[in-house]
Write a protein that holds these residues in place. Structure first.
Motif, short mmCIF file in Angstrom:
data_model
loop_
_atom_site.label_atom_id
_atom_site.label_comp_id
_atom_site.label_asym_id
_atom_site.label_seq_id
_atom_site.Cartn_x
_atom_site.Cartn_y
_atom_site.Cartn_z
N ASP A 65 71.24 86.92 39.22
CA ASP A 65 69.80 86.75 39.32
C ASP A 65 69.36 85.38 38.80
O ASP A 65 68.33 85.26 38.17
N THR A 66 70.15 84.35 39.03
CA THR A 66 69.75 83.02 38.58
C THR A 66 68.81 82.39 39.60
O THR A 66 68.93 82.61 40.80
N GLU A 67 67.86 81.63 39.07
CA GLU A 67 66.88 80.95 39.90
C GLU A 67 66.78 79.50 39.45
O GLU A 67 67.36 79.11 38.44
N ARG A 68 66.04 78.72 40.21
CA ARG A 68 65.83 77.31 39.87
C ARG A 68 64.38 77.14 39.43
O ARG A 68 63.48 77.83 39.90
N ALA A 69 64.17 76.19 38.51
CA ALA A 69 62.82 75.92 38.01
C ALA A 69 62.72 74.44 37.65
O ALA A 69 63.73 73.74 37.56
N THR A 70 61.50 73.98 37.45
CA THR A 70 61.24 72.61 37.02
C THR A 70 60.57 72.66 35.66
O THR A 70 59.65 73.46 35.45
N LEU A 71 61.02 71.82 34.73
CA LEU A 71 60.43 71.75 33.40
C LEU A 71 59.13 70.95 33.48
O LEU A 71 59.15 69.76 33.82
N LEU A 72 58.00 71.59 33.20
CA LEU A 72 56.69 70.94 33.30
C LEU A 72 56.26 70.26 32.01
O LEU A 72 55.61 69.22 32.04
N SER A 73 56.59 70.87 30.86
CA SER A 73 56.26 70.26 29.57
C SER A 73 57.33 70.64 28.55
O SER A 73 57.92 71.70 28.62
N TRP A 74 57.57 69.71 27.61
CA TRP A 74 58.63 69.89 26.63
C TRP A 74 58.46 68.90 25.51
O TRP A 74 58.10 67.78 25.75
N PRO A 75 58.70 69.20 24.26
CA PRO A 75 59.10 70.48 23.68
C PRO A 75 57.90 71.33 23.25
O PRO A 75 57.99 72.54 23.17
N ASP A 76 56.77 70.68 22.91
CA ASP A 76 55.60 71.45 22.47
C ASP A 76 54.96 72.14 23.66
O ASP A 76 54.77 71.54 24.71
N ASN A 77 54.60 73.40 23.47
CA ASN A 77 53.99 74.19 24.55
C ASN A 77 54.78 74.07 25.84
O ASN A 77 54.21 73.78 26.90
N SER A 78 56.07 74.28 25.75
CA SER A 78 56.94 74.14 26.92
C SER A 78 56.54 75.11 28.03
O SER A 78 56.06 76.21 27.77
N SER A 79 56.71 74.64 29.26
CA SER A 79 56.42 75.48 30.42
C SER A 79 57.33 75.09 31.57
O SER A 79 57.82 73.96 31.63
N ILE A 80 57.58 76.07 32.45
CA ILE A 80 58.41 75.84 33.62
C ILE A 80 57.68 76.35 34.86
O ILE A 80 56.83 77.23 34.76
N LYS A 81 58.04 75.84 36.00
CA LYS A 81 57.54 76.31 37.30
C LYS A 81 58.77 76.79 38.06
O LYS A 81 59.62 76.00 38.44
N VAL A 82 58.89 78.10 38.22
CA VAL A 82 60.02 78.70 38.92
C VAL A 82 59.79 78.54 40.42
O VAL A 82 58.68 78.78 40.92
N ASP A 83 60.82 78.11 41.15
CA ASP A 83 60.71 77.95 42.60
C ASP A 83 60.23 79.25 43.24
O ASP A 83 60.77 80.33 42.94
#
Length: 142
Positions: A21-39
């Motif tokens: 169940d692996t997916e790809r994502a893009t790191l939107l912010s890091w390290p504070d308040n980190s967020s990702i956008k999953v494809d």
């Protein structure tokens, strides 16, 4: 009895990471308040919905080093001996011929390899959370 078996099975798989169940994502912010956008997803996932692998985060190691000096003919030489917090010892290999001149104690910081815009490999966990395994490696090694 079947109900008990199903409940036991659910208990064992809670929080389990399924490698299929692996997916790809893009790191939107890091390290504070980190967020990702999953494809394929419409909204980003914020830090409260992420579990980041420890080796992807900044790591701190407490260290203590002794710096010694000895003479080889007219030339001053030095040695370094140290102990890291986890018990790993470092030795430069040269013997002390004088008492150590000074010592240093501090923290070694190993920075995170992640930066905004990195492509990531992630797995879905229970409760609409994602586990971040690491960076996606392209065919060009980056």
């Amino acid at each position: 009895m079947l109900r008990k078996a199903v409940d036991l099975w659910k208990e064992k798989i809670t929080g389990h990471i399924d490698a299929k169940d692996t997916e790809r994502a893009t790191l939107l912010s890091w390290p504070d308040n980190s967020s990702i956008k999953v494809d394929g997803e419409t909204a980003p996932y914020e830090s409260d919905k992420l579990v980041i692998a420890e080796y992807l985060q900044d790591r701190k190691v407490e260290a203590y080093f002794q710096i010694g000096q000895y003479m080889e003919g007219e030339e001053a030489k030095g040695t370094v001996t140290g102990v890291l917090a986890n018990g790993v010892e470092y030795e430069s290999g040269a013997p002390y011929e004088k008492v150590p001149r000074s010592s240093l104690q501090g923290t070694i910081v190993i920075p995170s390899p992640l930066k905004v815009g990195d492509r990531l490999i992630v797995s879905r966990l229970t409760g609409q959370r994602y586990y971040v395994h690491g960076k996606e490696v392209s065919e060009h090694g980056g």
